[in-house]
Motif scaffolding. Structure first.
Motif, mmCIF file in Angstrom:
data_model
loop_
_atom_site.group_PDB
_atom_site.id
_atom_site.type_symbol
_atom_site.label_atom_id
_atom_site.label_comp_id
_atom_site.label_asym_id
_atom_site.label_seq_id
_atom_site.Cartn_x
_atom_site.Cartn_y
_atom_site.Cartn_z
ATOM 1 N N PHE A 119 -28.450 1.384 -39.257
ATOM 2 C CA PHE A 119 -29.352 0.196 -37.835
ATOM 3 C C PHE A 119 -28.657 -0.477 -38.735
ATOM 4 O O PHE A 119 -28.492 -1.733 -37.732
ATOM 5 N N ASN A 128 -36.736 -6.977 -34.067
ATOM 6 C CA ASN A 128 -35.429 -6.175 -34.809
ATOM 7 C C ASN A 128 -36.194 -6.338 -36.122
ATOM 8 O O ASN A 128 -35.408 -4.888 -37.267
ATOM 9 N N ALA A 173 -39.123 -4.484 -36.564
ATOM 10 C CA ALA A 173 -39.145 -3.397 -36.582
ATOM 11 C C ALA A 173 -38.347 -3.243 -38.411
ATOM 12 O O ALA A 173 -38.189 -1.943 -38.718
ATOM 13 N N PHE A 177 -38.905 2.912 -35.010
ATOM 14 C CA PHE A 177 -37.925 3.982 -34.045
ATOM 15 C C PHE A 177 -38.370 3.460 -32.772
ATOM 16 O O PHE A 177 -36.661 2.996 -31.448
ATOM 17 N N LYS A 207 -37.410 0.724 -30.682
ATOM 18 C CA LYS A 207 -35.885 -0.228 -30.603
ATOM 19 C C LYS A 207 -35.283 0.827 -29.502
ATOM 20 O O LYS A 207 -34.627 0.649 -28.341
ATOM 21 N N ALA A 208 -36.156 2.266 -29.127
ATOM 22 C CA ALA A 208 -36.598 2.863 -28.222
ATOM 23 C C ALA A 208 -37.033 1.689 -26.608
ATOM 24 O O ALA A 208 -36.745 3.194 -25.819
ATOM 25 N N THR A 222 -30.648 1.820 -27.106
ATOM 26 C CA THR A 222 -31.873 2.325 -27.106
ATOM 27 C C THR A 222 -32.131 3.545 -27.354
ATOM 28 O O THR A 222 -32.959 4.592 -27.806
ATOM 29 N N GLY A 255 -32.994 4.735 -31.049
ATOM 30 C CA GLY A 255 -34.122 4.453 -31.493
ATOM 31 C C GLY A 255 -34.641 6.468 -30.876
ATOM 32 O O GLY A 255 -35.745 6.529 -31.538
ATOM 33 N N SER A 261 -35.613 5.320 -20.638
ATOM 34 C CA SER A 261 -36.357 5.199 -22.180
ATOM 35 C C SER A 261 -37.441 6.367 -22.697
ATOM 36 O O SER A 261 -37.939 7.376 -23.264
#
Length: 551
Positions: free
Chosen positions: A139, A169, A172, A221, A224-225, A253, A256, A316
């Motif tokens: 990642f 990010n 995250a 996750f 990121k998604a 995307t 994630g 997504s």
């Protein structure tokens, strides 16, 4: 064939190292290396898909122990139908984006090719790793490369969007690390298969800590998604990125989404005891909110780049909501939709720049791009002249459509059909497969998803139609755009992939159904990983016995 699992990771890593050794010049050599490595990586991913996708359930896994340590103490790479599918999608999107970048964008930064290959290292590694710590490592590799790629080409808009992208990010990543630490403290392992077994026997006193760690990990996750409300960064970031980078980011995307799907089907299946289906309702309703947000965003967007970004958010949301129901038939349609939406999303982002160029084209045949280099090959300086006029100078048979404009129109129409889920392309097949399954499901969430799938298609069709009218119906007397083959080829290949998903729809749906069945029966994955054995060391060669000679 035993090294096939690790090859997609090692190949771009070695290529990136070689490019860094070449210094900041020799861009032609770097471009050739990048193209050769990306093509080879895609071929390796296809071979891996054929390896795990053909045969019975026992042959649906390929494993590799890089350090030759027994499971769960050492690193393990695992390829199954899902990870092989994601690897092929990553390789296909990367090849299309690279071909487009070779027209001019690769010249806007000296480290573009090395960053591109490092991005592939992170993508392939994230899809193939079998433990959480290495998932975190890959990642970080792909995120670090994406920071540089997002800023590729300079400009205040990219810098502003890049700072937001980096900030979200980094947060995250911190949450990812905290979640991994909590799960390791509870279970004492980070191997996903071993973790799945250990979590089922976690004492009740540690159950709250387990759920807290899983929730923190899910936030990382889902950010990121692009799950709502954690997706505010995506439309401006993807709209500000250069066209090939935005096309490549379409697969980010899905990383994630893949991580959530992989971890939740392994760790919280229906047989996980007190933790069974933990967080599934959050995934369902969060996905529905994301789908609704993306639908409204597509209707409100006036720029094609932002509309494409909201379409990624809607895809997504569709995937997360569908996968949260834990129904193999619905997951099968969602995986088919994942492949279709990824290809169409990449093609749409590549089309954005070409369509904007067609609108802004002027009579001056030279345009200066972000690299401050004149690009005479993009435009046609010759104006379009009318022919066959009557006495009042009205056109009798209309105006001939230039080939470049015809390509843009056809490509945009096909992208719109896939994104909106209209027949006869793959988007329609994917949505039809999910809608058919939802008809036989009970509960308010299933009917909400059913309605949103239809409304999101209507919203996407409306938004894209409005953008298409602005781009194609108001082209008064502008010169015709001139496109290069290297720009149009990747878009055509991506749309061909969407068409092949329809032509071979039965085979594709059988593959996604087998993938969904394997995901919702995690025992197969666990048994395959835990049965992996290190390669035995070769036995030492005994010295030859020399007979004793008598005097």
């Amino acid at each position: 064939m035993q090294h096939l699992v690790v090859a997609p990771v090692l190949l771009p890593l070695a290529t990136a190292a070689l490019m860094l050794l070449l210094g900041t010049k020799r861009r032609g050599i770097k471009a050739a290396l990048n193209l050769a490595s990306t093509v080879a990586g895609l071929l390796l991913a296809v071979l891996l898909l054929r390896r795990v996708g053909v045969g019975d359930a026992a042959q649906a896994f390929a494993l590799y122990l890089p350090g030759n340590w027994p499971v769960p103490f050492g690193i393990v790479l695992v390829a199954d139908r899902l990870s092989a599918l994601m690897a092929v999608l990553a390789g296909g999107v990367a090849l299309a984006s690279l071909l487009y970048a070779l027209a001019r964008w690769h010249q806007a930064g000296v480290y573009f090719h090395a960053l591109f290959q490092l991005q592939l290292v992170g993508l392939y590694g994230a899809f193939l790793t079998g433990d959480l710590f290495n998932l975190f490592v890959f990642f970080e590799v792909l995120l670090a490369a994406s920071y540089g790629l997002l800023l590729h080409g300079d400009g205040p808009a990219r810098v502003r969007a890049g700072l937001h992208y980096i900030a979200i990010n980094l947060v995250a990543s911190l949450l990812f690390l905290i979640g991994v630490a909590l799960l390791y403290g509870v279970a004492g392992t980070l191997n996903m298969a071993d973790l799945s077994m250990k979590l089922r026997v976690v004492p009740e006193s540690d159950r709250g800590l387990l759920h807290a760690g899983a929730s923190i990990l899910a936030i990382a996750f889902l950010a990121k998604a692009a799950l709502w409300p954690l997706n505010f960064w995506l439309p401006p970031a993807y709209a500000a990125a250069s066209a090939p980078v935005a096309g490549l980011f379409v697969i980010l995307t899905k990383v994630g989404v893949y991580a959530v799907l992989r971890l939740w089907t392994l760790c919280f299946p229906t047989g996980a005891g007190a933790s069974a289906m933990f967080g599934s309702e959050v995934l369902v309703w969060g996905g529905l909110a994301t789908l609704a947000f993306g639908t409204v965003g597509m209707l409100a967007s006036q720029q094609l780049a932002r509309l494409a970004g909201y379409s990624i958010i809607a895809s997504s949301g569709t995937l997360i909501a569908a996968l949260g129901f834990n129904q193999p038939a619905l997951s099968s349609g969602a995986l088919y939709y994942l492949a279709s939406s990824t290809l169409a999303g990449c093609a749409l982002f590549l089309l954005v720049e070409l369509l904007e160029r067609a609108r802004q084209v002027q009579a001056d045949p030279l345009v200066v791009d972000d690299t401050r280099e004149a690009l005479p090959f993009f435009l046609d300086a010759e104006p379009i002249t009318d022919a066959n006029l009557d006495d009042e100078e009205e056109a009798l048979i209309g105006r001939a459509i230039p080939a470049a404009l015809a390509f843009l129109g056809v490509a945009f129409t096909l992208c719109a059909l896939v994104v909106a889920g209209l027949p006869p392309l793959s988007g329609f097949v994917a949505k039809l497969a999910m809608l058919t399954t939802l008809l036989y499901m009970h509960g308010a969430a299933a009917w909400v998803l059913f309605a949103l799938l239809i409304l999101s298609g209507l919203a996407a069709a409306t938004g894209l139609l409005r953008v298409g009218m602005r781009h194609f119906w108001t082209l008064q007397a502008r010169p015709a755009p001139r496109l290069r083959i290297v720009e149009t080829l990747p878009i055509g290949l991506l749309l061909l992939g969407c068409a092949l998903l329809v032509v071979h729809g039965d085979a594709a749906l059988r593959y996604t159904r087998a993938t969904a069945d394997t995901l919702h029966l995690p025992g197969r994955y666990i048994d395959a990983v835990m049965a992996a054995q290190p390669v035995a060391a070769p036995s030492p060669v005994s010295p030859a016995v020399v007979p004793e000679q008598t005097p």
